[in-house]
Design a protein around this motif. Structure first.
Motif, PDB file in Angstrom:
ATOM      1  N   GLU A 208       0.839  -1.347   0.130  1.00  0.00           N
ATOM      2  CA  GLU A 208      -0.016   0.021   0.035  1.00  0.00           C
ATOM      3  C   GLU A 208       1.150   0.869   0.258  1.00  0.00           C
ATOM      4  OE1 GLU A 208      -2.074  -0.619   3.640  1.00  0.00           O
ATOM      5  OE2 GLU A 208      -3.676  -2.455   2.525  1.00  0.00           O
ATOM      6  N   LYS A 209       2.293   1.580   0.590  1.00  0.00           N
ATOM      7  CA  LYS A 209       3.371   2.096   0.361  1.00  0.00           C
ATOM      8  C   LYS A 209       4.271   2.503  -1.018  1.00  0.00           C
ATOM      9  CE  LYS A 209       4.195   2.432   5.400  1.00  0.00           C
ATOM     10  NZ  LYS A 209       5.293   2.236   6.715  1.00  0.00           N
ATOM     11  N   LYS A 210       3.987   1.713  -1.552  1.00  0.00           N
ATOM     12  CA  LYS A 210       4.103   1.329  -2.545  1.00  0.00           C
ATOM     13  C   LYS A 210       2.867   2.194  -3.885  1.00  0.00           C
ATOM     14  CE  LYS A 210       7.845  -1.609  -1.583  1.00  0.00           C
ATOM     15  NZ  LYS A 210       8.352  -3.470  -3.099  1.00  0.00           N
ATOM     16  N   LEU A 211       2.046   1.733  -3.386  1.00  0.00           N
ATOM     17  CA  LEU A 211       0.703   1.933  -4.261  1.00  0.00           C
ATOM     18  C   LEU A 211       0.343   3.443  -4.095  1.00  0.00           C
ATOM     19  CD1 LEU A 211      -1.322   1.350  -6.367  1.00  0.00           C
ATOM     20  CD2 LEU A 211      -2.761   0.732  -4.107  1.00  0.00           C
ATOM     21  N   ARG A 212       1.041   3.911  -2.726  1.00  0.00           N
ATOM     22  CA  ARG A 212       0.268   5.671  -1.924  1.00  0.00           C
ATOM     23  C   ARG A 212       1.633   6.801  -2.991  1.00  0.00           C
ATOM     24  NH1 ARG A 212       0.363   5.577   2.572  1.00  0.00           N
ATOM     25  NH2 ARG A 212      -1.696   3.604   2.814  1.00  0.00           N
ATOM     26  N   ALA A 213       3.038   6.008  -2.985  1.00  0.00           N
ATOM     27  CA  ALA A 213       3.872   6.985  -3.859  1.00  0.00           C
ATOM     28  C   ALA A 213       4.115   7.180  -5.295  1.00  0.00           C
ATOM     29  CB  ALA A 213       5.000   6.036  -3.005  1.00  0.00           C
ATOM     30  N   GLU A 215       0.789   6.268  -6.477  1.00  0.00           N
ATOM     31  CA  GLU A 215      -0.500   7.465  -7.331  1.00  0.00           C
ATOM     32  C   GLU A 215       0.014   8.687  -6.928  1.00  0.00           C
ATOM     33  OE1 GLU A 215      -3.755   5.848  -4.904  1.00  0.00           O
ATOM     34  OE2 GLU A 215      -4.097   4.135  -5.716  1.00  0.00           O
ATOM     35  N   THR A 216       0.734   8.937  -5.663  1.00  0.00           N
ATOM     36  CA  THR A 216       1.065  10.630  -5.716  1.00  0.00           C
ATOM     37  C   THR A 216       1.829  11.211  -6.541  1.00  0.00           C
ATOM     38  OG1 THR A 216       0.996  10.358  -2.727  1.00  0.00           O
ATOM     39  CG2 THR A 216       2.149  11.719  -4.131  1.00  0.00           C
ATOM     40  N   GLY A 217       2.889  10.335  -7.084  1.00  0.00           N
ATOM     41  CA  GLY A 217       3.580  10.907  -8.190  1.00  0.00           C
ATOM     42  C   GLY A 217       2.795  10.153  -9.400  1.00  0.00           C
ATOM     43  N   GLN A 218       1.499  10.433  -9.882  1.00  0.00           N
ATOM     44  CA  GLN A 218       0.773   9.876 -10.725  1.00  0.00           C
ATOM     45  C   GLN A 218      -0.041  11.798 -10.678  1.00  0.00           C
ATOM     46  OE1 GLN A 218      -1.184   6.734 -11.051  1.00  0.00           O
ATOM     47  NE2 GLN A 218       0.318   5.300 -12.587  1.00  0.00           N
ATOM     48  N   ALA A 219      -0.496  11.738  -9.307  1.00  0.00           N
ATOM     49  CA  ALA A 219      -1.256  13.024  -9.242  1.00  0.00           C
ATOM     50  C   ALA A 219      -0.163  14.234  -9.639  1.00  0.00           C
ATOM     51  CB  ALA A 219      -1.733  13.222  -7.665  1.00  0.00           C
ATOM     52  N   ALA A 220       1.125  14.264  -8.636  1.00  0.00           N
ATOM     53  CA  ALA A 220       1.655  15.316  -8.988  1.00  0.00           C
ATOM     54  C   ALA A 220       1.910  15.352 -10.594  1.00  0.00           C
ATOM     55  CB  ALA A 220       3.170  15.273  -8.330  1.00  0.00           C
ATOM     56  N   LEU A 221       1.907  14.684 -11.606  1.00  0.00           N
ATOM     57  CA  LEU A 221       2.610  14.535 -12.579  1.00  0.00           C
ATOM     58  C   LEU A 221       0.680  15.279 -13.239  1.00  0.00           C
ATOM     59  CD1 LEU A 221       3.866  14.329 -15.531  1.00  0.00           C
ATOM     60  CD2 LEU A 221       3.171  11.571 -14.980  1.00  0.00           C
ATOM     61  N   ALA A 222      -0.148  15.150 -12.873  1.00  0.00           N
ATOM     62  CA  ALA A 222      -1.436  15.507 -13.817  1.00  0.00           C
ATOM     63  C   ALA A 222      -1.883  16.559 -13.174  1.00  0.00           C
ATOM     64  CB  ALA A 222      -2.679  14.650 -13.074  1.00  0.00           C
ATOM     65  N   VAL A 223      -1.034  17.584 -12.228  1.00  0.00           N
ATOM     66  CA  VAL A 223      -0.965  18.479 -11.607  1.00  0.00           C
ATOM     67  C   VAL A 223      -0.608  19.467 -12.703  1.00  0.00           C
ATOM     68  CG1 VAL A 223      -0.749  20.506  -9.767  1.00  0.00           C
ATOM     69  CG2 VAL A 223      -2.192  17.731  -9.047  1.00  0.00           C
ATOM     70  N   ASN A 224       0.994  18.891 -12.344  1.00  0.00           N
ATOM     71  CA  ASN A 224       1.787  19.424 -13.701  1.00  0.00           C
ATOM     72  C   ASN A 224       0.949  19.770 -15.144  1.00  0.00           C
ATOM     73  OD1 ASN A 224       4.138  19.956 -11.600  1.00  0.00           O
ATOM     74  ND2 ASN A 224       4.668  18.309 -12.468  1.00  0.00           N
ATOM     75  N   VAL A 225       0.280  18.846 -15.667  1.00  0.00           N
ATOM     76  CA  VAL A 225      -0.021  18.713 -16.865  1.00  0.00           C
ATOM     77  C   VAL A 225      -1.598  19.656 -17.150  1.00  0.00           C
ATOM     78  CG1 VAL A 225      -0.709  17.518 -18.940  1.00  0.00           C
ATOM     79  CG2 VAL A 225       1.233  16.176 -17.429  1.00  0.00           C
ATOM     80  N   GLY A 233      -4.707  11.552  -1.172  1.00  0.00           N
ATOM     81  CA  GLY A 233      -3.695  11.251  -0.201  1.00  0.00           C
ATOM     82  C   GLY A 233      -3.004   9.907   1.214  1.00  0.00           C
ATOM     83  N   ASN A 234      -4.434   9.033   1.082  1.00  0.00           N
ATOM     84  CA  ASN A 234      -4.049   8.345   1.595  1.00  0.00           C
ATOM     85  C   ASN A 234      -3.940   7.022   1.482  1.00  0.00           C
ATOM     86  OD1 ASN A 234      -6.510   7.739   1.746  1.00  0.00           O
ATOM     87  ND2 ASN A 234      -7.680   8.024   2.730  1.00  0.00           N
ATOM     88  N   GLY A 235      -4.093   7.207  -0.775  1.00  0.00           N
ATOM     89  CA  GLY A 235      -4.029   5.586  -0.752  1.00  0.00           C
ATOM     90  C   GLY A 235      -5.524   5.059  -1.264  1.00  0.00           C
ATOM     91  N   PHE A 236      -6.286   5.141  -0.234  1.00  0.00           N
ATOM     92  CA  PHE A 236      -7.389   4.350  -0.842  1.00  0.00           C
ATOM     93  C   PHE A 236      -8.814   5.666  -1.263  1.00  0.00           C
ATOM     94  CE2 PHE A 236      -5.488   2.899   3.130  1.00  0.00           C
ATOM     95  CZ  PHE A 236      -5.685   1.029   2.278  1.00  0.00           C
TER      96      PHE A 236
END
Length: 258
Positions: A208-213, A215-225, A233-236
């Motif tokens: 779950e920690k790996k998945l959260r990390a 998803e966080t990276g993908q969300a940051a990428l989506a904000v930039n794009v 932010g909690n993985g669920f």
């Protein structure tokens, strides 16, 4: 025959000294150990049973049950140096067999699971220890030098040199032979289901920690794009919180609403 009985009696008294640190004198053992008295009563009733006087054997067995709180059918076959500690509530069925150097505690049942005549009770190997309240049911074999934990319910064969715990009994084979017999370390009981769940939950937390990390990276990428983000932010996605794996054997009360 009488000499054989006295040999058994001496061995039984010696077994009490070896397995019960509370034993202080032979006189105390003779008058204050109902488990031992029940075994001696069994040996006499068993003699009557095997010599065609089955009614007398049953009557004596029933008398000893009332005097000691231990019920041993005279048809059972019991080896040498058998020790019942405390004794109250022990039941041993007609077709049960017990090997040498077996130790049993109060509330144990060696019972059957069938109304059919014939073999229907368990066979207990040499050096087995059966904890308080355990139930061993059916025509199964408990291998020698095994230990059955308190209140376990055993319904399938147990290999030699194993430990059984739980309901139904979970069998754990020792990786090394038991060096000391009898094995009276009743506190050493494997938590098979709990340990398995703990290991699985620990692995899930890592995933779950790996998945959260990720998803966080993908969300940051989506904000930039795209210039916006909608991650929580909690993985669920639904805010669900899973119980944490126990730390040093202790679960967290907040995970279970206590």
């Amino acid at each position: 025959m009488i000499a054989k009985f006295f040999d058994y009696f001496r061995e039984d008294i010696r077994s009490v000294y070896e397995r019960d640190p509370a034993a202080r004198s032979t006189l105390e053992i003779l008058v204050a150990y109902p488990g031992l008295q029940a075994i001696w009563g069994y040996r006499i009733s068993h003699w009557f049973w095997t010599h065609g006087m089955k009614l007398i054997g049953r009557m004596l067995s029933n008398l000893m049950r009332g005097l000691t709180g231990v019920e041993i059918h005279p048809g059972a076959q019991i080896g040498r140096r058998f020790f019942i500690d405390h004794g109250m509530g022990v039941v041993i069925g007609e077709t049960a067999t017990i090997g040498n150097d077996v130790t049993m505690y109060h509330g144990v049942t060696l019972g059957g699971v069938s109304t059919e005549k014939g073999k229907r009770h368990p066979d207990i190997g040499n050096g087995v220890v059966i904890g308080a309240g355990a139930k061993v049911l059916g025509a199964i074999l408990v291998g020698e030098s095994s230990r059955i934990g308190a209140n376990a319910v055993v319904v399938k064969p147990v290999p030699a040199n194993s430990v059984v715990v739980g309901v139904p009994g979970q069998v754990v084979m020792r990786s090394k032979p038991q060096p000391v017999s009898p094995d009276l370390h009743h506190e050493l009981l494997p938590d098979t289901i709990g340990s398995s769940l703990t290991a699985m939950m620990s692995r899930m937390e890592k995933l779950e920690k790996k998945l959260r990390a990720l998803e966080t990276g993908q969300a940051a990428l989506a904000v930039n794009v795209n210039g916006n983000g909608n991650g929580n932010g909690n993985g669920f996605s639904n805010g669900e919180v899973m119980p944490h794996a126990p730390e040093q054997g202790l679960w967290r009360g907040e995970d279970f609403m206590i």
